[in-house]
Design a protein around this motif. Structure first.
Motif, PDB file in Angstrom:
ATOM      1  N   ARG A 167       0.863  -1.191   0.000  1.00  0.00           N
ATOM      2  CA  ARG A 167       0.000   0.000   0.000  1.00  0.00           C
ATOM      3  C   ARG A 167       0.894   1.234   0.000  1.00  0.00           C
ATOM      4  O   ARG A 167       1.807   1.329   0.824  1.00  0.00           O
ATOM      5  N   PHE A 209       5.180  -0.812  12.151  1.00  0.00           N
ATOM      6  CA  PHE A 209       3.721  -0.795  12.354  1.00  0.00           C
ATOM      7  C   PHE A 209       2.997  -0.500  11.044  1.00  0.00           C
ATOM      8  O   PHE A 209       2.037  -1.175  10.685  1.00  0.00           O
ATOM      9  N   THR A 241       3.925   0.141   7.091  1.00  0.00           N
ATOM     10  CA  THR A 241       4.931   0.199   6.036  1.00  0.00           C
ATOM     11  C   THR A 241       4.227   0.066   4.689  1.00  0.00           C
ATOM     12  O   THR A 241       3.043  -0.260   4.634  1.00  0.00           O
ATOM     13  N   GLY A 282      -8.530  -7.035  11.930  1.00  0.00           N
ATOM     14  CA  GLY A 282      -9.956  -6.702  11.825  1.00  0.00           C
ATOM     15  C   GLY A 282     -10.740  -7.968  11.517  1.00  0.00           C
ATOM     16  O   GLY A 282     -10.318  -8.779  10.690  1.00  0.00           O
ATOM     17  N   ALA A 320      -8.746 -10.636   9.332  1.00  0.00           N
ATOM     18  CA  ALA A 320      -7.614 -10.127   8.548  1.00  0.00           C
ATOM     19  C   ALA A 320      -6.569  -9.527   9.488  1.00  0.00           C
ATOM     20  O   ALA A 320      -6.808  -8.490  10.109  1.00  0.00           O
ATOM     21  N   ALA A 321      -5.427 -10.211   9.581  1.00  0.00           N
ATOM     22  CA  ALA A 321      -4.394  -9.753  10.521  1.00  0.00           C
ATOM     23  C   ALA A 321      -3.126  -9.364   9.770  1.00  0.00           C
ATOM     24  O   ALA A 321      -2.896  -9.813   8.652  1.00  0.00           O
ATOM     25  N   THR A 350       3.482  -8.771  10.029  1.00  0.00           N
ATOM     26  CA  THR A 350       4.617  -7.957  10.465  1.00  0.00           C
ATOM     27  C   THR A 350       4.221  -7.087  11.668  1.00  0.00           C
ATOM     28  O   THR A 350       4.962  -6.951  12.627  1.00  0.00           O
ATOM     29  N   ARG A 351       3.021  -6.546  11.611  1.00  0.00           N
ATOM     30  CA  ARG A 351       2.559  -5.700  12.723  1.00  0.00           C
ATOM     31  C   ARG A 351       2.367  -6.520  14.002  1.00  0.00           C
ATOM     32  O   ARG A 351       2.709  -6.083  15.103  1.00  0.00           O
TER      33      ARG A 351
HETATM   34  P1  ATP Z   1      -5.191   0.871   9.067  1.00  0.00           P
HETATM   35  O1  ATP Z   1      -6.514   1.441   9.513  1.00  0.00           O
HETATM   36  O2  ATP Z   1      -4.162   0.733  10.162  1.00  0.00           O
HETATM   37  O3  ATP Z   1      -4.643   1.504   7.813  1.00  0.00           O
HETATM   38  P2  ATP Z   1      -6.690  -1.211   7.782  1.00  0.00           P
HETATM   39  O4  ATP Z   1      -7.918  -1.245   8.625  1.00  0.00           O
HETATM   40  O5  ATP Z   1      -6.723  -0.543   6.462  1.00  0.00           O
HETATM   41  O6  ATP Z   1      -5.453  -0.668   8.652  1.00  0.00           O
HETATM   42  P3  ATP Z   1      -6.901  -3.894   6.868  1.00  0.00           P
HETATM   43  O7  ATP Z   1      -7.150  -3.538   5.465  1.00  0.00           O
HETATM   44  O8  ATP Z   1      -8.057  -4.367   7.705  1.00  0.00           O
HETATM   45  O9  ATP Z   1      -6.164  -2.688   7.597  1.00  0.00           O
HETATM   46  O10 ATP Z   1      -5.720  -4.955   6.907  1.00  0.00           O
HETATM   47  C1  ATP Z   1      -5.664  -6.017   7.854  1.00  0.00           C
HETATM   48  C2  ATP Z   1      -4.403  -5.928   8.676  1.00  0.00           C
HETATM   49  O11 ATP Z   1      -3.255  -5.762   7.865  1.00  0.00           O
HETATM   50  C3  ATP Z   1      -4.358  -4.746   9.640  1.00  0.00           C
HETATM   51  O12 ATP Z   1      -5.071  -5.033  10.822  1.00  0.00           O
HETATM   52  C4  ATP Z   1      -2.877  -4.620   9.910  1.00  0.00           C
HETATM   53  O13 ATP Z   1      -2.445  -5.547  10.905  1.00  0.00           O
HETATM   54  C5  ATP Z   1      -2.256  -5.031   8.587  1.00  0.00           C
HETATM   55  N1  ATP Z   1      -1.865  -3.821   7.844  1.00  0.00           N
HETATM   56  C6  ATP Z   1      -2.648  -3.027   7.081  1.00  0.00           C
HETATM   57  N2  ATP Z   1      -1.938  -2.010   6.547  1.00  0.00           N
HETATM   58  C7  ATP Z   1      -0.656  -2.181   6.988  1.00  0.00           C
HETATM   59  C8  ATP Z   1       0.557  -1.453   6.772  1.00  0.00           C
HETATM   60  N3  ATP Z   1       0.617  -0.387   5.986  1.00  0.00           N
HETATM   61  N4  ATP Z   1       1.686  -1.904   7.394  1.00  0.00           N
HETATM   62  C9  ATP Z   1       1.666  -3.007   8.175  1.00  0.00           C
HETATM   63  N5  ATP Z   1       0.543  -3.725   8.404  1.00  0.00           N
HETATM   64  C10 ATP Z   1      -0.600  -3.327   7.817  1.00  0.00           C
END
Ligand code: ATP
Length: 465
Positions: A206, A216, A218, A293, A332-333, A336-337
């Motif tokens: 992303r 956290f 990336t 989530g 969806a976890a 790395t985080r």
């Molecule tokens: P955020 O609100 O923190 O941007 P998100 O709700 O968009 O996250 P999801 O699309 O639900 O995240 O992705 C599922 C999981 O993937 C997240 O709970 C997180 O642990 C991980 N994740 C998402 N984006 C990142 C990122 N840029 N870097 C590291 N881990 C990520």
């Protein structure tokens, strides 16, 4: 349905007091973040990427220790989500993907973050993450933000030598779509029927506006996602089941109960297709933030892909003579985080004989090395048999071997790596065919016969591995 007989987990699972056993640990320690980042670099967990070229913002490389920790987190997830179940199968889908997938999923139109620039200091922020929507967290200026611009987070590239519209490809921003587009393939090839799940671990990309807080957030990261397809009438019950099951997974792998919570989304946080979503959150040094989530996504994904691809994505229940589009529950976890959160939670310092001992109290299943083999001296008469001992243990467990420096310093080094057991081969070992086993947490030592060592560690490590 094979009814999940668990309690509904609709409330925030949270306790407001830290129990006494955890009192001297690191919750809320403002220096914790720096300590863990420093330890990561020093001990080979995570390095900033491309460092010899001045670094490349917000990218990281996992070193010899970090690669083991990350792998163990992913293995623990896979064991719980795939290996130990009869109703979930695995998948490893392609990262490069055609625009059609993202058109159907809605990512091309909607996977955007609102971006604002501060006119006063030039800093850039994600509007939805600001504590006060008109105050710049960098310089404090009020009302100085530009109008929000919607910024698509997907990385676009070209497949093949010609850069035309027909060659556009995207790096997947989540692993989930791989499961939806393969729903019919898996259904037809695996003899599964709803309720069943497809699980995948892999890299996602992303183009985050505000990456940061170490690993956290990336731009390149790993996810662990599972899509669970259920008869529509069972969706709510399975949603509760997966909230409960996923929350318990963190506890089972050593996450202290007071540091994680399950937070159901407010009505206005829900995506338009989701009837319920809850986040597993961890108390990071900057506050509660998301690890995972869990969402009840209804039939949105399969319906969208059916519409755009022209393929039927449904299930025919012969017994009931009924055709339906399964609903989806998605845990969806982030791998790395989550690994980072386990690292933060495990970090501990204590005073031992006037010195500070740093110890990673990682759950043994996540510890990079399970056992360290340490000959008391580098002399050949100990080195040979110590290496033989190492070779005896290596088929069973990931082991470290270290023969330099005083034994006390080597113990401390293993403590910092979170190694649950250290085995010292000394001069007596040559006579009594026994070694000293030291426990990371209690620092207690025990003499164990070499012939019974594998059985000893099996008992200690295997039930939780
Ligand atoms: P955020 O609100 O923190 O941007 P998100 O709700 O968009 O996250 P999801 O699309 O639900 O995240 O992705 C599922 C999981 O993937 C997240 O709970 C997180 O642990 C991980 N994740 C998402 N984006 C990142 C990122 N840029 N870097 C590291 N881990 C990520």
């Amino acid at each position: 349905m094979a009814a999940p007989d668990t309690d509904p987990t609709s409330d925030v699972v949270e306790t407001d007091s830290v129990d006494t056993e955890l009192e001297d640990t690191n919750l809320g320690d403002p220096e914790l973040f720096d300590k863990v980042v420093n330890l990561s670099k020093r001990r080979g967990v995570v390095y900033p990427s491309a460092e010899i070229y001045g670094g490349f913002r917000s990218t990281y490389d996992y070193g010899p220790v970090g690669v083991l920790l990350l792998r163990n987190v992913k293995d623990a997830w896979w064991k719980s989500m795939v290996q130990r179940r009869h109703d979930v199968v695995g998948l490893d889908a392609s990262i490069l993907s055609p625009p059609a997938i993202w058109e159907a999923s809605g990512h091309l139109a909607n996977f955007t973050d609102p971006l604002v620039d501060c006119r006063s200091c030039g800093s850039r922020h994600r509007l939805d993450k600001l504590e006060e929507p008109d105050v710049c967290p960098t310089c404090g200026a009020k009302g100085e933000f530009t109008e929000p611009r919607h910024f698509n987070l997907m990385f676009k590239t070209h497949a093949g030598p010609v850069e035309g519209d027909g060659a556009v490809a995207y790096l997947r921003p989540e692993t989930a779509q791989g499961m939806f587009i393969n729903f019919a393939n898996v259904l037809n090839s695996s003899r599964k029927k709803p309720p069943f799940g497809i699980a995948q671990i892999g890299k996602s990309f992303r183009n985050e506006i505000t990456p940061g807080n170490f690993v956290f957030r990336t731009r390149e990261f790993e996810q662990m996602e599972m899509e669970f397809f259920v008869p529509p009438a069972e969706a709510e019950e399975w949603y509760k089941y997966w909230c409960d099951t996923r929350f318990q997974w963190y506890l089972d792998h050593g996450m202290p109960e007071d540091w994680i919570r399950l937070r159901p989304h407010e009505e206005d946080e829900l995506s338009h297709y989701s009837t319920a979503t809850a986040d597993v959150e961890y108390m990071f040094p900057w506050g509660w933030d998301e690890l995972e989530g869990i969402a009840n996504r209804g039939d949105y994904d399969l319906t969208q892909h059916a519409k755009h691809s022209g393929e039927k994505l449904e299930y025919f229940d012969q017994a009931a003579n009924e055709r339906y589009v399964p609903h989806v529950i998605e845990p969806a976890a982030g791998a790395t985080r989550t690994a980072f959160a386990f690292l933060l939670a495990a970090y501990d310092e204590e005073e031992v004989r006037g010195e500070t001992r740093v110890v990673l109290r990682l759950h043994p299943s996540l510890a990079p090395y399970k056992i360290a083999v340490l000959p008391l001296s580098k002399k050949a008469e100990l080195q040979g048999p110590a290496k033989e001992l190492l070779a005896k243990l290596q088929p069973h467990w990931m082991c470290d071997y270290d023969e330099t420096q005083a034994i006390g310093r080597r113990y401390r080094r293993q403590d910092e790596l979170g190694t649950p057991y250290a085995v010292t081969f000394d001069f007596d070992s040559l006579e009594d065919n026994a070694v000293t086993v030291r426990d990371r947490d209690t620092m207690e030592q025990e003499r164990i016969g070499i012939d019974s060592l594998v059985a000893y560690f099996r008992e200690k490590l295997d039930p939780i591995a």
